[in-house]
Scaffold this motif. Structure first.
Motif, PDB file in Angstrom:
ATOM      1  N   LEU A  58       0.908  -1.072  -0.037  1.00 25.25           N
ATOM      2  CA  LEU A  58      -0.044   0.125   0.205  1.00 25.25           C
ATOM      3  C   LEU A  58       0.849   1.343  -0.037  1.00 25.25           C
ATOM      4  O   LEU A  58       1.941   1.331   0.734  1.00 25.25           O
ATOM      5  N   GLY A  59       0.552   2.151  -0.775  1.00 26.06           N
ATOM      6  CA  GLY A  59       1.213   3.214  -0.881  1.00 26.06           C
ATOM      7  C   GLY A  59       2.238   3.489  -2.068  1.00 26.06           C
ATOM      8  O   GLY A  59       2.361   2.760  -2.867  1.00 26.06           O
ATOM      9  N   PRO A  60       2.915   4.371  -2.229  1.00 28.62           N
ATOM     10  CA  PRO A  60       3.219   5.583  -1.216  1.00 28.62           C
ATOM     11  C   PRO A  60       1.978   6.530  -1.236  1.00 28.62           C
ATOM     12  O   PRO A  60       1.594   6.985  -2.267  1.00 28.62           O
ATOM     13  N   ILE A  61       1.535   6.987  -0.001  1.00 29.78           N
ATOM     14  CA  ILE A  61       0.708   8.073   0.250  1.00 29.78           C
ATOM     15  C   ILE A  61       1.543   9.392   0.220  1.00 29.78           C
ATOM     16  O   ILE A  61       2.095   9.647   1.022  1.00 29.78           O
ATOM     17  N   ALA A  62       1.195  10.347  -0.578  1.00 30.92           N
ATOM     18  CA  ALA A  62       2.142  11.499  -0.569  1.00 30.92           C
ATOM     19  C   ALA A  62       1.306  12.639   0.123  1.00 30.92           C
ATOM     20  O   ALA A  62       0.188  12.531   0.225  1.00 30.92           O
ATOM     21  N   VAL A  63       2.041  13.371   1.037  1.00 34.64           N
ATOM     22  CA  VAL A  63       1.527  14.275   1.948  1.00 34.64           C
ATOM     23  C   VAL A  63       2.431  15.594   1.530  1.00 34.64           C
ATOM     24  O   VAL A  63       3.790  15.515   1.763  1.00 34.64           O
ATOM     25  N   ARG A  64       1.773  16.705   1.343  1.00 39.86           N
ATOM     26  CA  ARG A  64       2.522  18.072   1.192  1.00 39.86           C
ATOM     27  C   ARG A  64       2.170  18.978   2.261  1.00 39.86           C
ATOM     28  O   ARG A  64       1.257  19.611   2.499  1.00 39.86           O
ATOM     29  N   PRO A  65       2.830  18.999   3.490  1.00 41.91           N
ATOM     30  CA  PRO A  65       2.857  19.853   4.608  1.00 41.91           C
ATOM     31  C   PRO A  65       2.680  21.218   4.131  1.00 41.91           C
ATOM     32  O   PRO A  65       3.568  21.724   3.320  1.00 41.91           O
ATOM     33  N   GLN A  66       1.895  22.161   4.827  1.00 41.79           N
ATOM     34  CA  GLN A  66       1.862  23.572   4.656  1.00 41.79           C
ATOM     35  C   GLN A  66       2.958  24.313   5.735  1.00 41.79           C
ATOM     36  O   GLN A  66       2.999  23.944   6.755  1.00 41.79           O
ATOM     37  N   HIS A  67       3.508  25.370   5.303  1.00 42.97           N
ATOM     38  CA  HIS A  67       4.646  26.070   6.003  1.00 42.97           C
ATOM     39  C   HIS A  67       3.879  27.140   7.189  1.00 42.97           C
ATOM     40  O   HIS A  67       3.123  27.843   6.783  1.00 42.97           O
ATOM     41  N   LEU A  68       4.035  26.681   8.250  1.00 44.71           N
ATOM     42  CA  LEU A  68       3.563  27.504   9.251  1.00 44.71           C
ATOM     43  C   LEU A  68       4.278  28.702  10.095  1.00 44.71           C
ATOM     44  O   LEU A  68       4.048  29.756  10.286  1.00 44.71           O
ATOM     45  N   ALA A  69       5.569  28.213  10.144  1.00 42.18           N
ATOM     46  CA  ALA A  69       6.706  29.302  10.950  1.00 42.18           C
ATOM     47  C   ALA A  69       7.986  28.868  10.509  1.00 42.18           C
ATOM     48  O   ALA A  69       7.955  27.836   9.729  1.00 42.18           O
ATOM     49  N   ALA A  70       8.992  29.380  11.007  1.00 41.83           N
ATOM     50  CA  ALA A  70      10.059  29.158  10.902  1.00 41.83           C
ATOM     51  C   ALA A  70      10.615  27.856  11.102  1.00 41.83           C
ATOM     52  O   ALA A  70      10.475  27.353  12.296  1.00 41.83           O
ATOM     53  N   GLY A  71      10.867  26.881  10.232  1.00 43.25           N
ATOM     54  CA  GLY A  71      11.262  25.594  10.601  1.00 43.25           C
ATOM     55  C   GLY A  71      10.131  24.592  11.114  1.00 43.25           C
ATOM     56  O   GLY A  71      10.287  23.694  11.340  1.00 43.25           O
ATOM     57  N   HIS A  72       8.851  25.200  10.656  1.00 42.99           N
ATOM     58  CA  HIS A  72       7.792  24.197  11.200  1.00 42.99           C
ATOM     59  C   HIS A  72       6.748  24.228  10.048  1.00 42.99           C
ATOM     60  O   HIS A  72       6.282  25.273   9.406  1.00 42.99           O
TER      61      HIS A  72
END
Length: 684
Positions: free
Chosen positions: A633-647
């Motif tokens: 199963l997968g890969p399941i792609a995830v694109r995180p959003q930038h919230l703050a410096a280094g986060h």
């Protein structure tokens, strides 16, 4: 346990569950009643959690055909979904996407429910290719809450997929936040409106003339009305796209009006129109009546009509939320109405008492005594209805300690314990109040010492009175001369109206100052006021916790879903920390990945990247992937959003099933320098 307002326990001898004591030093009856209540609560809770039967609220996916992660030899003709309770059926609620992200379903959802099973199916087109398919669903449960998720299955063999599912969890985002705020304001408005009116009408009829209490009750009505209108507008976007731009979509509003929650909100607005008439009569005709017989007859009518309106308002919650779905709905809905009314009588009455203590210097002890009886009755109702609701929504000890709902419930119980402790001190102040006389405003507590104390005070005040008398005589002579001069100049007219108005304002200011001094000088009143204020503050926090509980998946359902997926509802969040080196300049650092709650279903991912010295590291790009090798199963792609410096963060990430998942983190530090680090973790 779902409750629109906190089941705040209190003693029978404190405002907010208080009862005036007597002059004799003995164990108060309220203390014994409180101990009996707590013991009964513990025993009943033990019994219901030990022998619970299956029940649910908040729809959740508990099964499917094809199953999650399965690999089929031939293409199925349809996809079948099993939910823990019935859902609102609508077209496009379920989408099936092929490996390229194109829809392959017909878009028509068919109900196959029978008996206790809530089953739905969507047909697929013929000639499906091999590869991994994604099933994404977004539905509304019978208790009005949006539910979304996704899972995958494969035909022939697993493959990579470019299908994209919404990253925002159903009911989340800005619209979800505003909807939760509307819920809180609606509960608070209902509590203040119903409880304030009950306090004025049943405990302190003279309070109908107090402007502060009038503003309190009218403010509760305004808050409930505004919140209801806001919820009606937000409902379409809340259960649909989640976009704020769709809030004013008239088409979505029309669809909402056809649903059970929409009908409940419209009914609430109609009942609020009737409540406005009730308020107008209560603070208008009833407050102005001087004849006792007329006032009694009008009060009788209000005492009949008020509860009818209050029951109607409470039923708009019971008929559309947790109580309307799951086990024993015919019992749960009346119980929920009683729970709401008891909470409103206690917390709303407590708020009204607090306003009265701050604004009126002569609140009668009989008023506090009457509210004590009302509060104690409310506590009894709250305990009984709260135990029943706990049984329906939690059910087991493991769900109480191992699920988000159960943990929130424990927080609520802890706040109630603190509230009980504060109520004990309120009882002590109330006992002193009763020993001291008939009002809360400084009546002497020792009758025998009163003449001597008055004589001593008179002797101490004599010099000051003599000086004030002399000043008054001088002022009178001066004012008399001015008045005679002005009268002669005006041909004998009366005193200047401007000066008369100024004098009236000064006298009013003096009266207010005297009342404040009287109020603040009385230690009994000050102590009681502080104690009630603390109780009210705790009640505000309780109401907030309760609002969160109404939007949280019940513990029983959470355990049921985890068992169906082969996981555990008590799985712990996952946290991994990995070093990386892209090979370029400034290419070294550490990436930390947190997954919460760390089990199958919706999860929130947080990515933190730091330089070798520990400073936040803002890289141009971060990508995540999840793969389950044992199930291909997968890969399941995830694109995180930038919230703050280094986060970076990604919410609503759907992990289809429990297992040993391989997490991949790709970090790019320049246009050409990037690296992928991975780690295998256990998702429960």
């Amino acid at each position: 346990m779902r409750s629109p307002a906190p089941p705040a326990l209190s003693t029978a001898d404190a405002p907010g569950g208080a009862r005036p004591g007597t002059a004799r030093r003995r164990t108060p009856p309220g203390g014994r009643r409180l101990a009996l209540l707590l013991a009964s609560l513990a025993a009943a809770l033990l019994a219901v959690l030990a022998g619970a039967a299956p029940a649910s609220a908040h729809a959740a996916l508990v099964g499917s055909d094809p199953q999650q992660g399965s690999v089929l030899d031939t293409a199925p003709a349809r996809v079948v979904l099993d939910f823990s309770e019935k859902i609102g059926v609508s077209d496009n609620a379920v989408r099936v996407l092929d490996p390229s992200g194109e829809r392959v379903d017909t878009g028509k959802l068919t109900e196959l429910s029978g008996g206790s099973r809530a089953r739905y199916a969507v047909n697929l087109h013929a000639g499906l290719p091999d590869g991994t398919f994604t099933v994404a669903y977004q539905v509304v449960s019978a208790d009005s809450h949006p539910v979304a998720g996704a899972f995958t299955f494969s035909i022939g063999a697993p493959s990579k997929t470019s299908a994209v599912v919404p990253e925002t969890e159903a009911g989340g985002g800005l619209v979800g936040f505003l909807y939760d705020v509307g819920r809180y304001l609606a509960y608070a408005g209902f509590v203040v409106l119903v409880g304030g009116a009950a306090f004025v009408l049943g405990c302190w009829p003279r309070g109908t003339r107090l402007r502060a209490l009038q503003r309190l009750v009218v403010g509760g009505w305004c808050a409930l009305t505004a919140a209801t209108l806001a919820l009606l507008l937000l409902r379409g976007a809340y259960t649909g796209s989640g976009k704020f731009s769709d809030v004013f979509d008239l088409g979505a509003l029309g669809d909402v009006l056809q649903t059970k929650p929409g009908a409940a909100l419209v009914s609430r607005l109609l009942l609020l129109a009737v409540a406005a008439l009730f308020i107008a009569v209560l603070f208008g005709a009833y407050a102005r009546r001087e004849d006792p017989a007329e006032r009694r007859d009008l009060g009788f009518g209000l005492a009949i009509g008020g509860p009818v309106v209050a029951i109607g308002l409470a039923s708009t919650w019971a008929l559309a939320e947790h109580a309307s779905a799951g086990l024993q709905t015919a019992v749960a809905m009346p119980v929920d109405i009683l729970h709401l009314l008891a909470v409103a009588a206690w917390l709303g009455g407590l708020t009204a008492l607090l306003v009265a203590l701050y604004r009126d210097p002569a609140v009668e002890a009989a008023t506090v005594h009457r509210f004590s009886r009302l509060a104690f009755t409310s506590v009894v109702v709250l305990v009984g209805t709260g135990i029943y609701q706990s049984w329906r929504q939690v059910g087991t000890w493991s769900a109480l300690t191992g699920t988000s709902y159960g943990q929130l419930l424990l927080v609520k119980v802890g706040l109630v314990v603190v509230l009980v402790a504060v109520a004990f001190f309120s009882r002590r102040w109330t006992s002193r109040l009763t020993e001291g006389g008939t009002t809360v405003a400084g009546v002497p507590r020792t009758r025998k010492a009163e003449p001597a104390r008055k004589g001593e005070q008179a002797r101490k005040a004599e010099p000051a009175r003599t000086e004030r008398s002399a000043r008054t005589q001088k002022t009178a002579v001066r004012d008399g001369g001015d008045a005679r001069g002005k009268g002669a100049a005006d041909g004998g007219d009366a005193a200047d109206p401007v000066r008369a108005a100024q004098l009236a304002r000064q006298q009013a200011a003096v009266r207010v100052a005297q009342e404040k001094r009287t109020r603040d000088a009385d230690p009994v009143r000050s102590g009681l006021r502080r104690s009630v204020l603390i109780e009210a503050g705790i009640a505000v926090v309780l109401l907030g916790v309760t609002t969160v509980l109404t939007t949280t998946e019940p513990g029983r359902t959470e355990e049921q879903v985890a068992a169906a997926k082969g996981g555990s509802a008590s799985s712990a969040p996952v946290s991994v920390k990995l070093p990386f080196d892209t090979g370029g300049e400034n290419g070294k650092g550490t990436v930390q990945l947190d997954i919460d709650p760390g089990r199958s279903g919706a999860n929130v991912m947080h990515v933190y990247i730091e330089r070798p010295g520990g400073a936040p590291f803002d890289v141009p790009e971060v990508r995540l992937s999840l793969t389950l090798p044992e199930k291909n199963l997968g890969p399941i792609a995830v694109r995180p959003q930038h919230l703050a410096a280094g986060h970076w963060s990604a919410s609503g990430v759907q992990i289809p099933m429990a297992g040993s998942w391989q997490l991949g983190v790709t970090v790019r530090t320049s246009d050409i320098d990037q690296v992928t680090v991975d780690k295998t973790v256990r998702i429960g």
